[in-house]
Design a protein around this motif. Structure first.
Motif, PDB file in Angstrom:
ATOM      1  N   ALA A  37      -2.867   7.464 -25.736  1.00 46.93           N
ATOM      2  CA  ALA A  37      -4.210   7.500 -25.252  1.00 46.93           C
ATOM      3  C   ALA A  37      -4.951   8.284 -24.307  1.00 46.93           C
ATOM      4  O   ALA A  37      -4.131   7.766 -23.102  1.00 46.93           O
ATOM      5  CB  ALA A  37      -4.804   6.362 -25.892  1.00 46.93           C
ATOM      6  N   PRO A  38      -5.658   9.685 -24.438  1.00 40.66           N
ATOM      7  CA  PRO A  38      -6.610   9.562 -22.765  1.00 40.66           C
ATOM      8  C   PRO A  38      -7.151   9.190 -22.123  1.00 40.66           C
ATOM      9  O   PRO A  38      -7.699   7.958 -22.278  1.00 40.66           O
ATOM     10  CB  PRO A  38      -7.376  10.813 -23.541  1.00 40.66           C
ATOM     11  N   SER A  39      -6.906   9.118 -20.814  1.00 39.43           N
ATOM     12  CA  SER A  39      -7.360   8.626 -19.997  1.00 39.43           C
ATOM     13  C   SER A  39      -8.715   8.757 -19.619  1.00 39.43           C
ATOM     14  O   SER A  39      -9.074   9.726 -19.695  1.00 39.43           O
ATOM     15  CB  SER A  39      -6.649   7.791 -18.695  1.00 39.43           C
ATOM     16  N   ASP A  40      -9.367   7.961 -19.336  1.00 34.56           N
ATOM     17  CA  ASP A  40     -10.489   8.840 -18.463  1.00 34.56           C
ATOM     18  C   ASP A  40     -10.346   9.390 -17.619  1.00 34.56           C
ATOM     19  O   ASP A  40     -11.089  10.348 -17.042  1.00 34.56           O
ATOM     20  CB  ASP A  40     -12.261   7.203 -18.306  1.00 34.56           C
ATOM     21  N   HIS A  41      -9.766   8.882 -16.466  1.00 39.37           N
ATOM     22  CA  HIS A  41      -9.070   9.958 -15.967  1.00 39.37           C
ATOM     23  C   HIS A  41      -8.714  11.245 -15.742  1.00 39.37           C
ATOM     24  O   HIS A  41      -9.396  12.968 -16.062  1.00 39.37           O
ATOM     25  CB  HIS A  41      -7.996   9.583 -15.126  1.00 39.37           C
ATOM     26  N   ARG A  80      -1.313   8.274 -31.492  1.00 35.92           N
ATOM     27  CA  ARG A  80      -1.076   9.308 -31.166  1.00 35.92           C
ATOM     28  C   ARG A  80      -2.128   9.994 -31.397  1.00 35.92           C
ATOM     29  O   ARG A  80      -3.123  10.200 -32.108  1.00 35.92           O
ATOM     30  CB  ARG A  80       0.339   9.826 -32.336  1.00 35.92           C
ATOM     31  N   TRP A  81      -2.584  10.836 -29.898  1.00 34.40           N
ATOM     32  CA  TRP A  81      -3.361  11.831 -30.008  1.00 34.40           C
ATOM     33  C   TRP A  81      -3.405  13.120 -29.917  1.00 34.40           C
ATOM     34  O   TRP A  81      -2.417  13.525 -29.369  1.00 34.40           O
ATOM     35  CB  TRP A  81      -4.085  11.303 -28.661  1.00 34.40           C
ATOM     36  N   THR A  82      -3.716  14.013 -30.451  1.00 30.97           N
ATOM     37  CA  THR A  82      -4.228  15.516 -29.830  1.00 30.97           C
ATOM     38  C   THR A  82      -4.404  15.775 -29.039  1.00 30.97           C
ATOM     39  O   THR A  82      -6.180  16.171 -29.265  1.00 30.97           O
ATOM     40  CB  THR A  82      -3.841  16.381 -31.301  1.00 30.97           C
ATOM     41  N   VAL A  83      -4.370  16.783 -27.759  1.00 32.15           N
ATOM     42  CA  VAL A  83      -5.190  17.623 -27.063  1.00 32.15           C
ATOM     43  C   VAL A  83      -5.292  18.696 -27.209  1.00 32.15           C
ATOM     44  O   VAL A  83      -4.346  19.053 -27.216  1.00 32.15           O
ATOM     45  CB  VAL A  83      -5.492  17.008 -25.662  1.00 32.15           C
ATOM     46  N   ALA A  84      -6.282  19.562 -27.182  1.00 28.26           N
ATOM     47  CA  ALA A  84      -6.485  21.008 -27.325  1.00 28.26           C
ATOM     48  C   ALA A  84      -7.271  21.022 -26.320  1.00 28.26           C
ATOM     49  O   ALA A  84      -8.496  20.814 -26.522  1.00 28.26           O
ATOM     50  CB  ALA A  84      -6.284  21.133 -28.753  1.00 28.26           C
ATOM     51  N   VAL A  85      -7.465  22.686 -26.482  1.00 27.58           N
ATOM     52  CA  VAL A  85      -8.300  23.693 -25.692  1.00 27.58           C
ATOM     53  C   VAL A  85      -8.574  24.738 -25.868  1.00 27.58           C
ATOM     54  O   VAL A  85      -7.489  25.540 -27.060  1.00 27.58           O
ATOM     55  CB  VAL A  85      -7.990  23.856 -23.981  1.00 27.58           C
ATOM     56  N   SER A  86      -9.563  25.328 -26.152  1.00 27.18           N
ATOM     57  CA  SER A  86     -10.193  26.781 -26.923  1.00 27.18           C
ATOM     58  C   SER A  86     -11.062  27.367 -25.701  1.00 27.18           C
ATOM     59  O   SER A  86     -11.874  26.370 -25.636  1.00 27.18           O
ATOM     60  CB  SER A  86     -10.689  26.500 -28.404  1.00 27.18           C
ATOM     61  N   ASP A  87     -11.213  28.692 -26.419  1.00 34.14           N
ATOM     62  CA  ASP A  87     -12.368  29.208 -25.760  1.00 34.14           C
ATOM     63  C   ASP A  87     -13.361  30.123 -26.265  1.00 34.14           C
ATOM     64  O   ASP A  87     -13.716  30.020 -27.579  1.00 34.14           O
ATOM     65  CB  ASP A  87     -11.541  30.759 -24.715  1.00 34.14           C
ATOM     66  N   SER A 105     -10.510  19.399 -26.824  1.00 37.50           N
ATOM     67  CA  SER A 105     -10.781  18.328 -27.890  1.00 37.50           C
ATOM     68  C   SER A 105     -10.009  17.187 -27.991  1.00 37.50           C
ATOM     69  O   SER A 105      -8.733  17.800 -27.868  1.00 37.50           O
ATOM     70  CB  SER A 105     -11.149  18.944 -29.191  1.00 37.50           C
ATOM     71  N   PHE A 106     -10.219  15.636 -27.764  1.00 35.23           N
ATOM     72  CA  PHE A 106      -9.297  14.689 -28.404  1.00 35.23           C
ATOM     73  C   PHE A 106      -9.399  14.062 -29.679  1.00 35.23           C
ATOM     74  O   PHE A 106     -10.321  13.857 -29.898  1.00 35.23           O
ATOM     75  CB  PHE A 106      -9.605  13.377 -27.199  1.00 35.23           C
ATOM     76  N   HIS A 107      -8.706  14.603 -30.259  1.00 31.00           N
ATOM     77  CA  HIS A 107      -8.396  13.773 -31.645  1.00 31.00           C
ATOM     78  C   HIS A 107      -7.072  12.087 -32.020  1.00 31.00           C
ATOM     79  O   HIS A 107      -6.272  12.992 -31.749  1.00 31.00           O
ATOM     80  CB  HIS A 107      -7.545  14.437 -32.908  1.00 31.00           C
ATOM     81  N   ASP A 108      -7.641  10.870 -32.489  1.00 29.37           N
ATOM     82  CA  ASP A 108      -7.559  10.677 -32.219  1.00 29.37           C
ATOM     83  C   ASP A 108      -6.328  10.110 -33.862  1.00 29.37           C
ATOM     84  O   ASP A 108      -7.322  10.058 -34.961  1.00 29.37           O
ATOM     85  CB  ASP A 108      -8.134   9.132 -32.472  1.00 29.37           C
ATOM     86  N   GLU A 109      -4.880  10.392 -34.107  1.00 28.36           N
ATOM     87  CA  GLU A 109      -4.154  10.786 -35.131  1.00 28.36           C
ATOM     88  C   GLU A 109      -4.062   9.279 -35.709  1.00 28.36           C
ATOM     89  O   GLU A 109      -3.270   9.079 -36.330  1.00 28.36           O
ATOM     90  CB  GLU A 109      -2.717  11.559 -34.649  1.00 28.36           C
ATOM     91  N   GLY A 110      -4.395   8.524 -33.859  1.00 26.90           N
ATOM     92  CA  GLY A 110      -3.397   6.374 -35.318  1.00 26.90           C
ATOM     93  C   GLY A 110      -2.350   6.901 -34.825  1.00 26.90           C
ATOM     94  O   GLY A 110      -1.171   7.978 -34.151  1.00 26.90           O
TER      95      GLY A 110
END
Length: 338
Positions: free
Chosen positions: A302-306, A331-338, A323-328
């Motif tokens: 889980a991503p922190s506030d930091h 487990r989370w997925t963090v992605a970056v797109s332009d 984007s931050f997606h909670d997989e349950g």
């Protein structure tokens, strides 16, 4: 000029802004620096990061004084060469390194950097983390650099020294770290300086028991010549894809060796149980290079506030979106797109 409110953030907000300003050439002004901390404003370690960014970026700077709550920073171009900075306290050498490294990489500039101060500081990535987790991950993205720990510097004495040689590299490349590779190495290292060896041995006993380590997967490192006493337990897991997770806990007065070890072991066990590719510490460090690459993703805890505030600041400088997606199940997925 980008305007940044530093009231709610800490030193990392400032260092990220400096790094991004160097990478993009965009000047910034930050107000209320560390305004909600018990000692607000710029401290010595933050000023060294500003000094390093100024030197590498030939920048004009206003407000770089102890206790200052505001800073204006205007870079003029990135150059490398041989550089040396001394913090003068146990402030983190690794955080100063991470302030200037992205710009040297992004601009394809070679440099030989020496930084003196703290190398094992509870509030910053340890030198072990940089050597064993951070730089190998950056190498997967195209960075060509080598790192050396010349001497340990523990809080509060400091006096340590790191070196990093950065060679001309291509721009960061996007990576996808969706699955954890097969773990091919695990090791616990108890680092001690001017304290009884039995403290490190007690920490290793806990690590062996909690993480089911063999005798050969644990070692005691008695540091000679450090400026003061110190202790850290560093636990490393390395996967066959070259990604490593490093969990570090630091000895404190009136905290038992067992409690120190339990902290690091708890972090390691949480990461193992979640089955994610990247631990929380490396996740923070991946945001900026992935944004510079313009894409990429990873699974983590889980991503922190930091982490989220760092991502929001990056979005101010670069045309990317996180984007931050909670997989349950943690487990989370963090992605970056332009």
């Amino acid at each position: 000029m980008i305007e940044i409110d530093g009231q709610a953030g800490g030193g990392q907000l400032l260092r990220t802004a400096l790094a991004l300003s160097l990478c993009t050439g965009e000047p910034f002004a930050m107000e209320g620096i560390r305004g909600k901390r018990s000692r607000p404003g710029l401290l010595r370690q933050h000023l060294t990061a500003v000094e390093a960014a100024r030197d590498v970026g030939a920048a004009s700077v206003e407000g770089a004084e102890p206790g200052s709550l505001s800073l204006r920073f205007t870079p003029r171009g990135v150059s490398g060469g041989t550089r040396r900075w001394t913090i003068g306290t146990a402030g983190s050498t690794t955080l100063v390194l991470q302030t200037v490294l992205p710009a040297l990489w992004m601009h394809g500039v070679a440099a030989s950097l020496t930084i003196e101060g703290g190398t094992h500081n509870p509030a910053a990535p340890s030198a072990n983390f940089i050597a064993e987790a951070f730089l190998p991950a950056m190498a997967k993205m195209g960075l060509d650099a080598s790192f050396a720990l010349d001497s340990h510097g523990f809080y509060p004495a400091g006096g340590g020294c790191i070196r990093c040689d950065v060679r001309e590299s291509g721009r960061p490349a996007a990576v996808s770290l969706a699955q954890r590779g097969e773990i091919v190495e695990r090791h616990a290292e108890a680092i001690i300086s001017a304290i009884p060896a039995k403290i490190g041995e007690r920490e290793l006993n806990v690590a062996r028991a909690r993480l089911d380590l063999d005798e050969g997967e644990a070692s005691l490192h008695d540091v000679r010549g450090a400026h003061g006493p110190g202790n850290a337990l560093s636990i490393r897991y390395r996967s066959d894809d070259g990604i490593a997770a490093v969990f570090t806990s630091f000895g404190e007065k009136r905290v038992t060796a067992e409690a120190v070890a339990e902290r690091a072991c708890a972090e390691a066990r949480a990461w193992l149980a979640a089955g994610v590719a990247v631990d929380s510490h490396l996740a923070d460090q991946l945001l900026l290079p992935m944004a510079l690459a313009g894409g990429g993703s990873f699974t983590t805890l889980a991503p922190s506030d930091h982490t989220r505030s760092n991502a929001a600041l990056i979005e101010k400088f670069l045309p990317v979106e996180f984007s931050f997606h909670d997989e349950g199940r943690g487990r989370w997925t963090v992605a970056v797109s332009d």
